[in-house]
Design an enzyme around this catalytic site. Structure first.
Site, PDB file in Angstrom:
ATOM      1  N   GLU A 166     -32.474 -38.592   5.758  1.00  0.00           N
ATOM      2  CA  GLU A 166     -33.691 -38.042   5.127  1.00  0.00           C
ATOM      3  C   GLU A 166     -34.563 -37.335   6.151  1.00  0.00           C
ATOM      4  O   GLU A 166     -35.044 -36.234   5.922  1.00  0.00           O
ATOM      5  CB  GLU A 166     -34.491 -39.156   4.439  1.00  0.00           C
ATOM      6  CG  GLU A 166     -33.790 -39.830   3.268  1.00  0.00           C
ATOM      7  CD  GLU A 166     -33.246 -38.841   2.259  1.00  0.00           C
ATOM      8  OE1 GLU A 166     -33.869 -37.785   2.039  1.00  0.00           O
ATOM      9  OE2 GLU A 166     -32.171 -39.101   1.701  1.00  0.00           O
ATOM     10  N   HIS A 262     -24.033 -31.881  -2.405  1.00  0.00           N
ATOM     11  CA  HIS A 262     -23.462 -33.126  -1.862  1.00  0.00           C
ATOM     12  C   HIS A 262     -21.946 -33.164  -1.995  1.00  0.00           C
ATOM     13  O   HIS A 262     -21.300 -34.046  -1.454  1.00  0.00           O
ATOM     14  CB  HIS A 262     -24.036 -34.348  -2.580  1.00  0.00           C
ATOM     15  CG  HIS A 262     -25.514 -34.484  -2.469  1.00  0.00           C
ATOM     16  ND1 HIS A 262     -26.381 -33.872  -3.323  1.00  0.00           N
ATOM     17  CD2 HIS A 262     -26.266 -35.170  -1.588  1.00  0.00           C
ATOM     18  CE1 HIS A 262     -27.623 -34.162  -2.979  1.00  0.00           C
ATOM     19  NE2 HIS A 262     -27.583 -34.949  -1.936  1.00  0.00           N
TER      20      HIS A 262
HETATM   21 ZN   LIG Z   1     -29.812 -35.216   1.650  1.00  0.00          ZN
END
Ligand SMILES: [Zn+2]
Length: 337
Positions: A166, A262
């Site tokens: 993050e 992703h």
């Molecule tokens: Zn990410």
């Protein structure tokens, strides 16, 4: 004093901080909260790239807020731990505090970076976001973590690589001119850089060389006993190594046009894994420097080929062996011919 509607702006935040240092318990938190409220605008200016008040001294500053299971928009959570204060009873709070500190230390000690924006930005973490919220995110200014529903995921603060992932979204945002647009190949690269440094920070913390590392992202995060991790950089898409929802390709043969960031991030992830393995030793040495050094050479719409060329160019500066290792990695995942 109502900590949520504190209007202490007339008092300079550094005075509040000084008072907070001399106080204990709730008083200390109240004062620190007021100081932080006053610094909020400044913090957000800094986060948006208007770093008029940069902390150039390189001082680590962490705060952890409790959203108390609401989907409150930061910064409305309650401050529960600030820099230098003792651990609290809430494990998620301490995990967010410790993991953001480890990530800060990695960027500082290994790459000489002064926090996320390289200007001393405060690391704000929000925990217990929503009810059974199955995700964690960087919103451009702070990290936000859900608790997981304990059916799919456990609490997101427990995985250091997830926290470092993050925070690295912030590093990418501040290092690449214009950031990396969170769509298509630039978005997959954005995700990949976060996985790359998430994994490196974990390896660095464990003092694991590339041969010993598990190369998994989010190991221990999955609630089902047979699910091992979110992603594998060593074997993207290998459901036995990760979980049944793993749809990552490892080469351009499996590239999904219009696919989720992703998903396609498996390709640059695997290129990094191959390069790091070929370079040997520790990922936080040559491999980390090469990938980190490439960020400023990318742009908002950068493609996998752009990332390949940028990393090869940085590797060439280190030597012929490094250049060859990185080139071969990108060829193996079929980004380069
Ligand atoms: Zn990410």
């Amino acid at each position: 004093m109502d900590r949520h509607h504190c209007t202490c702006f007339i008092v300079p935040s550094k005075v509040l901080r000084h008072l907070a240092e001399k106080s204990e318990g709730q008083d200390r938190l109240d004062l620190l909260d007021c100081a932080l409220q006053s610094e909020y605008l400044r913090g957000h200016r800094s986060a948006r790239g208007m770093s008029l008040f940069a902390n150039v001294a390189g001082e680590k500053r962490r705060t952890v807020y409790d959203c108390r299971n609401t989907r409150t928009t930061p910064p409305k959570g309650s401050l529960v731990r600030g820099e230098g204060s003792a651990p609290v009873a809430d494990t998620a709070v301490n995990q967010a505090y410790d993991a953001s500190g480890t990530t800060y230390d990695f960027y500082s000690k290994v790459l000489g970076r002064n926090s996320i924006d390289n200007r001393g930005m405060r690391l704000d973490s929000y925990v217990h976001y929503g009810k059974k919220f199955n995700n964690a995110f960087w919103d451009g200014a702070e990290m936000v973590y859900g608790d997981g529903d304990n059916k799919l995921f456990r609490g997101f603060t427990q995985a250091l690589d997830v926290v470092a992932h993050e925070l690295t979204h912030g590093v990418t945002q501040f290092s690449t001119p214009g950031g990396l647009d969170y769509i298509d190949q630039s978005g997959a690269l954005n995700e990949s850089f976060s996985d790359v440094f998430g994994s490196i920070v974990k390896q660095w913390s464990l003092k694991q060389g590339v041969a010993k590392a598990d190369w998994l992202i989010g190991a221990g995060l999955m609630a089902q006993p047979t699910w091992k991790a979110l992603r594998s950089m060593k074997a993207p898409g290998n459901k036995a190594a990760t979980w049944p929802g793993d749809d990552q390709p490892s080469t351009m043969d499996g590239f999904v046009v219009g696919g989720d960031v992703h998903t396609n991030s498996g390709i640059p992830n695997h290129a990094f894994y191959l390069a790091a393995m070929a370079l040997g030793g520790n990922s936080w040495d040559a491999a980390a420097r090469i990938w980190y050094g490439a960020l400023p050479h990318l742009h908002a719409n950068a493609t996998f080929v752009d990332a390949a060329n940028a990393t090869i160019s940085v590797a060439a500066g280190l030597g012929k062996t490094q250049k060859a290792a990185v080139t071969k990695a990108w060829k193996s995942v079929k980004v380069l011919k």
